[in-house]
Design an enzyme around this catalytic site. Sequence first.
Site, PDB file in Angstrom:
ATOM      1  N   HIS A   1      -0.475   3.738   5.848  1.00 60.78           N
ATOM      2  CA  HIS A   1      -1.837   4.232   5.598  1.00 60.78           C
ATOM      3  C   HIS A   1      -1.945   5.732   5.875  1.00 60.78           C
ATOM      4  O   HIS A   1      -2.084   6.135   7.030  1.00 60.78           O
ATOM      5  CB  HIS A   1      -2.833   3.481   6.486  1.00 60.78           C
ATOM      6  CG  HIS A   1      -2.996   2.049   6.108  1.00 60.78           C
ATOM      7  ND1 HIS A   1      -3.831   1.655   5.076  1.00 60.78           N
ATOM      8  CD2 HIS A   1      -2.411   0.924   6.568  1.00 60.78           C
ATOM      9  CE1 HIS A   1      -3.770   0.343   4.943  1.00 60.78           C
ATOM     10  NE2 HIS A   1      -2.909  -0.123   5.838  1.00 60.78           N
TER      11      HIS A   1
ATOM     12  N   CYS B   1      -0.407   0.435   0.821  1.00 58.77           N
ATOM     13  CA  CYS B   1      -0.257  -0.870   1.467  1.00 58.77           C
ATOM     14  C   CYS B   1      -0.294  -1.998   0.426  1.00 58.77           C
ATOM     15  O   CYS B   1       0.620  -2.104  -0.378  1.00 58.77           O
ATOM     16  CB  CYS B   1      -1.319  -1.025   2.554  1.00 58.77           C
ATOM     17  SG  CYS B   1      -0.971  -2.390   3.657  1.00 58.77           S
TER      18      CYS B   1
ATOM     19  N   GLU C   1      -4.429   7.531   5.304  1.00 59.42           N
ATOM     20  CA  GLU C   1      -5.827   7.895   5.566  1.00 59.42           C
ATOM     21  C   GLU C   1      -6.195   7.827   7.041  1.00 59.42           C
ATOM     22  O   GLU C   1      -7.234   8.333   7.437  1.00 59.42           O
ATOM     23  CB  GLU C   1      -6.767   7.015   4.720  1.00 59.42           C
ATOM     24  CG  GLU C   1      -6.804   5.521   5.082  1.00 59.42           C
ATOM     25  CD  GLU C   1      -5.697   4.700   4.410  1.00 59.42           C
ATOM     26  OE1 GLU C   1      -4.668   5.280   4.037  1.00 59.42           O
ATOM     27  OE2 GLU C   1      -5.864   3.474   4.296  1.00 59.42           O
TER      28      GLU C   1
END
Length: 515
Positions: free
Chosen positions: A172, A84, A174
């Site tokens: 993202h 990001c 994660e």
Amino acid sequence: MAHTGDSVLILDFGSQYTQLIARRVRELGVYAEILPCNAKLEDIRAFHPKAIILSGSPSSVYAADAPRCAPEVFSMEKPVLGLCYGLQLIAHEFGGEVDKSARREYGRAELTIEDTKSKLFKDIPQRSTVWMSHGDSLKKIPPGFHITASSGNAPLAGIANKDESIVAIQFHPEVVHTANGTQILSNFLFEIAGIKANWSPGDFIEATVEEIRQRVGSETVICALSGGVDSAVAAVLVHRAIGKQLKCIHIDNGLMRRGESAEVVHTFGDHFGIDLDFRDASDLFLDRLAGVIDPEEKRKIIGKAFIDVLSEEAEKFRGAKFLVQGTIYPDVIESLSFKGPSATIKSHHNVGGLPEKMHLKLIEPLRELFKDEVRNVGRALGIPEHFIDRHPFPGPGLAIRVIGDITKHKLELLRSADAIFIEELRNWKLYPATWQAFAVVLPVQTVGVMGDERTYENVVALRAVTSVDGMTADWARLPHEFLAHVSNRIANEVRGLSRVVYDISSKPPATIEWE
Ligand code: XMP
């Protein structure tokens, strides 16, 4: 630091997801630590990272106070992954262009892989769902880089340099909403950085035990064992390292749940053979709390009483040089956070001025672990499962669950109702599905009828919530038959409670505890 294998450094630019990145990396068996983005170069070098991940950030790279890292990070010859804001920073750093007026993108997006040979996207379908959260977008890639992926609102959603030693993605990986996020992180660690996965509870225990032995030598170490998961795991770990040199102190503050102190003494004293000093200080705590209604005042009184009693007990071990604390990684990150230090080390970790007063150095063997890792270490150390999977319990204990003034009578009502509620949650296999569940005694009396007599008794509220981190929570949708059964048992078995209510508030606007 108790880790000698390959490790990854995460530089935090202020994203809400930074902790998640570290957790995902560790779940892949690789040790990861977080440093603020403005960490000194020598601290970054001293960590000897095998790879570096740059987190997201709410900032814009063009802002005057935009967070930056030392530019040398890119010339350390360690693979770098930018996520990001990390992507935008890399682009900015290498001469690309970021567009401030681009369309914002929040939530689900469809990713298309443009470079099917990219190692970062090995084994990822050409189209997949990812999670975006950005205002700015990349407009022009820097020289020497190529496009690896695109999405609807971000045509440049992935970039890499020629040998993929610097890779970056706009989304993202994660968060769970990114369909193949773990695979992408795994590709970065193992395909690009060539890291070996060697982070496991067993390795951690071995390395930590050795480190504690070295540090402590033949000195005495003391530990306040509350019975919470963190202090229990810390104590058992230190005990494994130094045996009888560890002296634990368990204080019954009169605000514990039913049978709790006895269980601590049984499990850690008898079963693990830990040297355990037990002090029943319930009268002292309850005397000081008599007539106190304000919850913050209750917390202060309890904190002070705890330090007073612990100091008295610690006098028995005057020669001690160390104090064990169950500080865990989220507490550490919170105090180191890039957003600036917040004064929020939780109260149960707060042993006040005791270390200074007694010249004690701290041993915090769980400083590097997340809660689920602490639990796994506890399991590997043989701590019983019903201890490990316990709900969080607040430092001030039942004091904040008796609303209004605290009396022994109300505490007993609370303990009885709470024990029934928890026992039934376990019986019905609902315990692990709730984040926290407990009873609260209200300072309200209502009319009831028992046999032929009218009664006038306290109301008890049951609270059960689901949550991921305690920051937000929803009331648990427990089955009606279950609630009926618990209510029935409480009314039949606890003299003094005839009315049971169930709390259906979420957080926000309510909190988990009532006080
Ligand atoms: P709230 O009630 O603020 O709680 O939604 C969030 C989490 O923190 C716990 N809690 C405390 N823990 N000392 C603690 O150690 C306290 O004074 C305290 N107050 C709340 C609460 O149980 C929940 O897990």
